[in-house]
Design a protein around this motif. Structure first.
Motif, PDB file in Angstrom:
ATOM      1  N   VAL A  79       0.808  -1.225   0.000  1.00 15.02           N
ATOM      2  CA  VAL A  79       0.000   0.000   0.000  1.00 15.02           C
ATOM      3  C   VAL A  79       0.838   1.271   0.000  1.00 15.02           C
ATOM      4  N   VAL A 128       3.817   3.359   5.180  1.00 10.96           N
ATOM      5  CA  VAL A 128       2.736   2.357   5.158  1.00 10.96           C
ATOM      6  C   VAL A 128       1.482   2.914   5.839  1.00 10.96           C
ATOM      7  N   THR A 213      -3.909  -9.273  18.549  1.00 11.70           N
ATOM      8  CA  THR A 213      -3.397  -9.594  17.210  1.00 11.70           C
ATOM      9  C   THR A 213      -1.886  -9.772  17.286  1.00 11.70           C
TER      10      THR A 213
HETATM   11  P1  NAD Z   1      -1.255  -7.317  12.093  1.00 11.57           P
HETATM   12  O1  NAD Z   1       0.212  -7.240  12.101  1.00 11.57           O
HETATM   13  O2  NAD Z   1      -1.930  -8.579  12.502  1.00 11.57           O
HETATM   14  O3  NAD Z   1      -1.840  -6.908  10.669  1.00 11.57           O
HETATM   15  C1  NAD Z   1      -1.272  -5.894   9.879  1.00 11.57           C
HETATM   16  C2  NAD Z   1      -1.582  -6.181   8.449  1.00 11.57           C
HETATM   17  O4  NAD Z   1      -1.055  -5.140   7.612  1.00 11.57           O
HETATM   18  C3  NAD Z   1      -0.958  -7.485   7.961  1.00 11.57           C
HETATM   19  O5  NAD Z   1      -1.878  -8.163   7.131  1.00 11.57           O
HETATM   20  C4  NAD Z   1       0.232  -6.994   7.152  1.00 11.57           C
HETATM   21  O6  NAD Z   1       0.639  -7.921   6.174  1.00 11.57           O
HETATM   22  C5  NAD Z   1      -0.362  -5.748   6.548  1.00 11.57           C
HETATM   23  N1  NAD Z   1       0.639  -4.857   5.966  1.00 11.57           N
HETATM   24  C6  NAD Z   1       1.774  -4.381   6.535  1.00 11.57           C
HETATM   25  N2  NAD Z   1       2.446  -3.640   5.654  1.00 11.57           N
HETATM   26  C7  NAD Z   1       1.720  -3.633   4.501  1.00 11.57           C
HETATM   27  C8  NAD Z   1       1.893  -3.035   3.237  1.00 11.57           C
HETATM   28  N3  NAD Z   1       2.976  -2.291   2.956  1.00 11.57           N
HETATM   29  N4  NAD Z   1       0.955  -3.242   2.279  1.00 11.57           N
HETATM   30  C9  NAD Z   1      -0.126  -4.005   2.546  1.00 11.57           C
HETATM   31  N5  NAD Z   1      -0.340  -4.599   3.724  1.00 11.57           N
HETATM   32  C10 NAD Z   1       0.572  -4.410   4.698  1.00 11.57           C
HETATM   33  O7  NAD Z   1      -1.726  -6.122  13.029  1.00 11.57           O
HETATM   34  P2  NAD Z   1      -3.189  -5.608  13.432  1.00 11.57           P
HETATM   35  O8  NAD Z   1      -3.169  -5.423  14.897  1.00 11.57           O
HETATM   36  O9  NAD Z   1      -4.244  -6.414  12.814  1.00 11.57           O
HETATM   37  O10 NAD Z   1      -3.157  -4.148  12.773  1.00 11.57           O
HETATM   38  C11 NAD Z   1      -4.085  -3.704  11.816  1.00 11.57           C
HETATM   39  C12 NAD Z   1      -4.293  -2.203  11.977  1.00 11.57           C
HETATM   40  O11 NAD Z   1      -4.869  -1.951  13.257  1.00 11.57           O
HETATM   41  C13 NAD Z   1      -3.001  -1.388  11.903  1.00 11.57           C
HETATM   42  O12 NAD Z   1      -3.232  -0.189  11.183  1.00 11.57           O
HETATM   43  C14 NAD Z   1      -2.724  -1.084  13.367  1.00 11.57           C
HETATM   44  O13 NAD Z   1      -1.978   0.097  13.531  1.00 11.57           O
HETATM   45  C15 NAD Z   1      -4.141  -0.932  13.886  1.00 11.57           C
HETATM   46  N6  NAD Z   1      -4.261  -1.062  15.331  1.00 11.57           N
HETATM   47  C16 NAD Z   1      -4.040  -2.249  15.970  1.00 11.57           C
HETATM   48  C17 NAD Z   1      -4.198  -2.320  17.354  1.00 11.57           C
HETATM   49  C18 NAD Z   1      -4.000  -3.593  18.132  1.00 11.57           C
HETATM   50  O14 NAD Z   1      -4.043  -3.554  19.364  1.00 11.57           O
HETATM   51  N7  NAD Z   1      -3.831  -4.736  17.489  1.00 11.57           N
HETATM   52  C19 NAD Z   1      -4.551  -1.179  18.090  1.00 11.57           C
HETATM   53  C20 NAD Z   1      -4.742   0.018  17.392  1.00 11.57           C
HETATM   54  C21 NAD Z   1      -4.612   0.074  16.031  1.00 11.57           C
END
Ligand code: NAD
Length: 280
Positions: A79, A128, A213
Motif C-alpha cells: 500500500v 505504510v 493480534t
Molecule cells: P497485524 O500485524 O496482525 O496486521 C497488519 C496487516 O497489515 C498485515 O496483514 C500486514 O501484512 C499488513 N501490511 C503491513 N504492511 C503492509 C503493506 N505495505 N501493504 C499491505 N499490507 C501491509 O496487526 P493488526 O493489529 O491487525 O493491525 C491492523 C491495523 O490496526 C493497523 O493499522 C494497526 O496500527 C491498527 N491497530 C491495531 C491495534 C491492536 O491492538 N492490534 C490497536 C490500534 C490500532
C-alpha cells in the motif's frame, strides 16, 4: 498463550447489511484486517483481500468469505507503493466493476526511543500507515466521484473507513513514528470527510485500543503482561479482532448514513484516563 476468556464475539451473527456492495480491505490476511474482511463478507459484501506477504493466510480469508456466501479475491500489493496501489484498484475493478467500501487497515510498527529512531524507521512507518492510507483513499474517492450514488446499493456514493488507533490522541513513548502516523490519519480522515461529503462520500476512523493480534503479542501473551494491560482498560478485557469487524460493518452500512468525519474509539475505555477512576 491465551490468558483470559473474552465474550464469544467470533461466533456472533453479523446482520446482512451490505448485499451488492464491493469492499477492499488492506492488510486483510492477519489480525484486525482479517476479521473486518470476514465480517464484511458475512454481511453480504464481495471483498478484495489485500495483503503484502503470506499467500496462504490471504487464501484462508478468501475461503472464509466464500464459505459465508460472498465473493472474495486476494490481491497482493504494497500500500505504500503508488503504482502497486493503482494496479490493485484496477484489478478490483476488473473483478467487481467498482468499489463501495474501502477499509484502510494495513499498518505496522518499528519502535525505538526518539533519540535512537532512524530515518528509515520513521519513513517506513509513515509510508505504510499514513501515505498508504492516502494512496488508497485517493483511488477510492476518484471512483466514488466518477460513479456517484447507486441507490439500490447504498444511499452513499462510497464509504472509507480508516483504521487509526487510540494513539491518534494518546502520546506513546518510543513509538513517535507510529503515533505521528495515527495523528496524521485523524486530520487526513477529517479533511477528506469534509471534501467528500458534498459528493455523498462518508469517511470515518475506527480507533482500536488493545486488540489481540500479532502486532502486540507481548502486551497480552503472558499473565503478567495481561494483568499490566488491564490497568489501562476499564472494561477489563482485551479487544478481539471481531470487536472491530462488527463496528466496520456498522460504519460501512447505511445504518450509519449520517456519520462522517468521526473517530470511533473501540477501546474498552482506554481513552477514559483510567488512572483517574479512583478520583485521581
Ligand atoms: P497485524 O500485524 O496482525 O496486521 C497488519 C496487516 O497489515 C498485515 O496483514 C500486514 O501484512 C499488513 N501490511 C503491513 N504492511 C503492509 C503493506 N505495505 N501493504 C499491505 N499490507 C501491509 O496487526 P493488526 O493489529 O491487525 O493491525 C491492523 C491495523 O490496526 C493497523 O493499522 C494497526 O496500527 C491498527 N491497530 C491495531 C491495534 C491492536 O491492538 N492490534 C490497536 C490500534 C490500532
Amino acid at each position: 498463550m491465551s490468558v483470559a476468556a473474552s465474550p464469544p464475539s467470533a461466533t456472533q451473527v453479523i446482520p446482512v447489511l451490505l448485499k451488492g456492495q464491493k469492499a477492499l480491505v488492506t492488510g486483510a490476511n492477519s489480525g484486525i484486517g482479517r476479521a473486518i474482511a470476514i465480517a464484511l463478507g458475512q454481511s453480504g459484501a464481495d471483498v478484495a483481500v489485500n495483503y503484502v506477504d503470506g499467500d496462504a493466510a490471504a487464501q484462508e480469508v478468501v475461503d472464509a468469505i466464500i464459505a459465508a456466501g460472498s465473493r472474495a479475491v486476494a490481491i497482493k500489493a504494497d500500500v505504500s507503493d503508488e503504482a502497486e496501489v493503482q494496479a490493485m484498484f484496477q484489478r478490483m475493478y476488473q473483478e467487481y466493476g467498482t468499489i463501495d467500501i474501502l477499509v484502510n487497515n494495513a499498518g505496522l510498527q518499528r519502535d525505538a526511543p526518539f533519540d535512537q529512531m532512524t530515518l528509515a524507521q520513521w519513513n517506513f512507518v509513515l509510508g505504510v500507515n499514513l501515505s498508504g492510507q492516502f494512496l488508497c483513499a485517493r483511488e477510492a474517492l476518484r471512483e466514488f466521484k466518477r460513479r456517484g450514488i447507486v441507490r439500490e446499493v447504498s444511499v452513499a456514493a462510497g464509504k472509507i473507513i480508516c483504521i487509526s488507533s487510540v494513539h491518534e490522541v494518546i502520546p506513546w513513548s518510543s513509538h513517535a513514528n507510529y503515533a505521528a502516523s495515527k495523528g496524521g490519519i485523524m486530520l487526513m480522515m477529517k479533511t477528506l470527510a469534509q471534501e467528500g461529503a458534498p459528493f455523498g462520500v462518508r469517511v470515518n476512523s475506527i480507533c482500536p485500543g488493545a486488540i489481540r493480534t500479532p502486532i502486540n503479542t507481548t502486551a497480552w501473551d503472558t499473565p503478567a503482561a495481561y494483568a499490566a494491560l488491564m490497568t489501562h482498560i476499564p472494561y477489563k478485557r482485551i479487544g478481539e479482532p471481531e470487536d472491530i469487524g462488527r463496528v466496520a460493518v456498522m460504519l460501512a452500512s447505511d445504518l450509519s448514513d449520517y456519520i462522517t468525519g468521526a473517530s470511533i474509539f473501540v477501546d474498552g475505555g482506554m481513552t477514559l484516563y483510567p488512572e483517574f477512576a479512583t478520583g485521581g
